[in-house]
Design an enzyme around this catalytic site. Structure first.
Site, PDB file in Angstrom:
ATOM      1  N   HIS A   9       0.877  -1.167   0.000  1.00  0.00           N
ATOM      2  CA  HIS A   9       0.000   0.000   0.000  1.00  0.00           C
ATOM      3  C   HIS A   9       0.918   1.221   0.000  1.00  0.00           C
ATOM      4  CE1 HIS A   9      -3.569   2.360   0.732  1.00  0.00           C
ATOM      5  NE2 HIS A   9      -2.929   2.970   1.713  1.00  0.00           N
ATOM      6  N   GLY A  24       2.738   5.150   3.850  1.00  0.00           N
ATOM      7  CA  GLY A  24       2.089   5.760   4.999  1.00  0.00           C
ATOM      8  C   GLY A  24       0.654   5.281   5.075  1.00  0.00           C
ATOM      9  N   LYS A  30       0.036  10.368   0.530  1.00  0.00           N
ATOM     10  CA  LYS A  30       0.888   9.678  -0.459  1.00  0.00           C
ATOM     11  C   LYS A  30       0.601  10.168  -1.873  1.00  0.00           C
ATOM     12  CE  LYS A  30      -0.606   5.672   0.890  1.00  0.00           C
ATOM     13  NZ  LYS A  30      -1.431   6.111   2.036  1.00  0.00           N
ATOM     14  N   ASP A  48      -1.249   4.293  -4.820  1.00  0.00           N
ATOM     15  CA  ASP A  48      -1.994   3.551  -3.801  1.00  0.00           C
ATOM     16  C   ASP A  48      -1.564   2.093  -3.638  1.00  0.00           C
ATOM     17  OD1 ASP A  48      -4.010   3.637  -1.736  1.00  0.00           O
ATOM     18  OD2 ASP A  48      -5.147   2.269  -2.994  1.00  0.00           O
ATOM     19  N   ARG A 102      17.791  18.373  10.648  1.00  0.00           N
ATOM     20  CA  ARG A 102      18.180  19.006   9.386  1.00  0.00           C
ATOM     21  C   ARG A 102      18.941  18.015   8.514  1.00  0.00           C
ATOM     22  NH1 ARG A 102      21.165  24.410  10.414  1.00  0.00           N
ATOM     23  NH2 ARG A 102      21.062  24.440   8.158  1.00  0.00           N
TER      24      ARG A 102
END
Length: 142
Positions: A9, A24, A30, A48, A102
């Site tokens: 996914h 995610g 996404k 997806d 960072r």
């Protein structure tokens, strides 16, 4: 030649044959990040659902045939898009985790037995331009 395959996914886009796998939970963005990267010149691989295949020590991404060339745009619907039928995954962007670093410590994720660089979403940003530059040139060793 043995091929190992999995279906995840996740969404995926590529620039010059080098792909980012965007993973995610549902609703994390996404497809939105994929569309933003496409606005910077990336090409859709899959949205997806992404098929991952190990070949010659690398992971390659492609779309399941039924969704090839389609991407969801929240509030608009499912859009048609140019797509590439496979690209080597050189990075994973995990939208479930954020970082305020960072310059984060290097981390990898193992996919089909291959180590792939893993990055977390910068706090408050998607950093599409940075992802495109990574796909173009990779990380500096300095």
């Amino acid at each position: 030649m043995k091929l190992d395959t999995d279906r995840k996914h996740a969404s995926c886009v590529a620039y010059s044959g080098r792909a980012v796998l965007i993973r995610g939970a549902s609703g994390r963005g996404k497809s939105s990040l994929a569309l933003e990267l496409m606005g910077y010149g990336a090409t859709l691989v899959s949205d997806d659902q992404t098929v991952l295949t190990r070949k010659n020590g690398y992971v390659f991404a492609s779309a399941p045939p039924q969704i090839a060339g389609l991407i969801e745009a929240r509030g608009l619907g499912v859009l048609r898009a140019d797509y590439v039928d496979g690209a080597r995954v050189v990075m994973v962007m995990d939208l479930d985790h954020e970082t305020s670093d960072r310059i984060p410590e290097p981390r990898n994720v193992t996919i089909l037995g291959c180590a792939v660089p893993l990055f977390y979403k910068p706090v408050g940003l998607h950093s599409a331009a940075g992802i495109i530059q990574y796909l173009r040139m990779g990380l500096s060793d300095k």
